[in-house]
Design an enzyme around this catalytic site. Structure first.
Site, short mmCIF file in Angstrom:
data_model
loop_
_atom_site.label_atom_id
_atom_site.label_comp_id
_atom_site.label_asym_id
_atom_site.label_seq_id
_atom_site.Cartn_x
_atom_site.Cartn_y
_atom_site.Cartn_z
N LYS A 170 2.13 -2.45 -0.17
CA LYS A 170 0.73 -2.78 0.13
C LYS A 170 0.29 -3.90 -0.79
O LYS A 170 0.86 -4.08 -1.86
CB LYS A 170 -0.17 -1.56 -0.12
CG LYS A 170 -1.46 -1.58 0.66
CD LYS A 170 -1.27 -1.00 2.03
CE LYS A 170 -2.50 -1.14 2.89
NZ LYS A 170 -2.37 -0.33 4.11
N ASP A 206 -5.24 -5.25 6.90
CA ASP A 206 -5.91 -3.99 6.52
C ASP A 206 -7.39 -4.40 6.46
O ASP A 206 -7.77 -5.40 7.10
CB ASP A 206 -5.36 -3.48 5.18
CG ASP A 206 -5.73 -2.01 4.91
OD1 ASP A 206 -5.05 -1.11 5.41
OD2 ASP A 206 -6.74 -1.76 4.20
#
Ligand code: GLU
Length: 445
Positions: free
Chosen positions: A126, A166
């Site tokens: 991430k 995201d």
């Protein structure tokens, strides 16, 4: 948490001070793992737990850029390459002022198990930045993305690490990031990013996938009780990509979606939301939820209080972490909620999860319920690798198949570990054992 896990957790706390969201995510997984370690002593011997909590690589970098007034701005960029036992690191980039290392690590840690659950060959990672895209011009967004990629490009690649979107990162940002990657490397390496535009290597259904998947998961959970979404009241929080397409799929399945929200408040539209208008406001105009209310008779904007006070049958938290609290869960239960499926990552606090489960509410944790997004990213990688592009129908059918597989795997694993109907235990254990077995096979690396 069982005693034998305590020292490992204590070490996580000691090594990662102040990263409360990361601690929360680790604790949540550890609470499911006691019986797994009893049954599988090889995981303890190979120190899988200690290894899995420590990211393989963490990159933190300066992102300088120039705003429209000519002022030099500095943000911080992150990429946490968490675990590559099952495939290249895979996970989104989040651009939001709340981003710091603890947020990126919580998301990366979750991503390992989520990606494993899909059954597809993707590791976990991430990244993101504390950059706030709100109110920024298109030119500023582009310059920020270019600067971000000027550092990130050396760490990523089709076989290494494949970022996506995201919160705060959608097709526009992926476009600017891909453009800069291509320019620096002189390679049209489609598989290095997912969530691309449809005319330059993106996949149909990727935009819809996270929201669609969460609703399919909710539908499968209701199906175990011979119930469905048809005719049900559905509450969605958020108004980004996940929320919009969760609402769309819920409507397709006969649900009446009555809420959505952003940081300025929540909207109640008892007639069922007008999805075309919501898309116009959010996707085309990049506006606020108040713009919807102004044009929609009968809808009201509530600036105070909680969206979960609105009576509903199915709750789909699709905004951000820890948005559904214990008090919210109490209210949902009092109003007779049947199912909660997490479209966002960790939107339900641990206390709220416990309360919902005790009340017998079907609860689909994000690792399972929102895995449709990253799963469709893996389908995008497949299409890129074969220089192909699939139809909407075919891709959606693959997504539905993957979501059904995740649902069934969670239930079967929960049964195997004497926790029938416990999707939290099922998701954590099925995700963990899949990664742990691969880590053992690959040796101490
Ligand atoms: N950010 C999304 C998630 O939380 C998707 C990541 C991806 O497609 O790589 O799973």
């Amino acid at each position: 948490m069982e005693d034998r896990l305590q020292p490992v957790f204590a070490e996580v706390l000691r090594r990662n001070p102040g990263e409360v969201e990361f601690h929360q995510a680790v604790r949540e997984v550890f609470e499911s793992l006691g019986p797994v370690l009893r049954k599988n002593p090889q995981y303890v011997e190979a120190a899988v737990l200690e290894r899995i909590c420590e990211p393989e690589r963490q990159i933190i970098f300066r992102v300088p850029w120039v705003d429209d007034t000519g002022r030099v701005r500095i943000n911080r960029g992150f990429r946490v390459e968490y675990n590559s036992a099952l495939g290249p690191y895979k996970g989104g980039l989040r651009f939001h002022p709340s981003v710091y290392l603890g947020i990126v690590k919580f998301l990366g840690f979750e991503q390992i198990f989520k990606n494993a659950l899909t059954g597809l060959p993707i590791g976990g990672g991430k990244g993101g930045s504390d950059f706030d895209p709100r109110g920024r011009s298109d030119g500023e967004i582009m310059r920020f993305c270019q600067s971000f990629m000027t550092e990130l490009y050396r760490h990523i690649g089709e076989y290494t690490d494949v970022p996506a979107g995201d919160i705060g990162v959608g097709a526009r940002e992926i476009g600017y990031l891909f453009g800069q990657y291509k320019r620096i490397t002189n390679r049209y390496e489609s598989g290095v990013l997912t969530g691309k535009g449809l005319t330059w290597g993106g996949s149909l259904v990727r935009r819809e996938a996270t929201g669609y998947g969460a609703v399919l998961f909710a539908q499968s959970m209701l199906g175990t009780q011979s119930e469905s979404l048809d005719g049900r009241r559905v509450s969605v929080s958020g108004s980004g990509n996940v929320a919009i397409y969760a609402a769309e799929k819920a409507q397709q399945l006969g649900g009446r979606v009555i809420t959505f929200s952003d940081s300025s408040g929540y909207v109640v539209d008892e007639a069922g939301i007008d999805l075309d208008l919501l898309k116009e406001v959010k996707e085309v105009e990049r506006g606020r939820v108040s713009d919807y209310v102004e044009r929609r008779p009968g809808a009201r904007l509530v600036a105070e209080g909680s969206i979960w006070d609105v009576p509903t049958d199915v709750a789909l938290p699709c905004a951000t972490q820890n948005e559904l609290t214990e008090a919210d869960a109490k209210q949902l239960v009092a109003n007779g909620v049947r199912a909660v499926a997490e479209g966002a990552n960790m939107p339900t606090t641990p206390e709220a999860v416990a309360l919902l489960r005790e009340a017998g509410v079907l609860f689909g944790p994000g690792k399972a319920a929102n895995a449709g997004g990253v799963a469709t990213s893996a389908l995008e990688m497949q299409q890129n690798a074969s220089r192909d592009s699939w139809s909407f129908e075919h891709t959606e059918a693959r997504l539905a198949e993957i979501m059904a597989g995740i649902h069934d795997r969670c239930l079967a694993t929960a049964d195997e570990y004497d926790a029938p109907g416990d999707y939290v235990a099922g998701a954590n254990i099925a995700g963990f054992t899949h990664v742990a077995d691969a880590m053992i096979a690959l040796g101490v690396v």
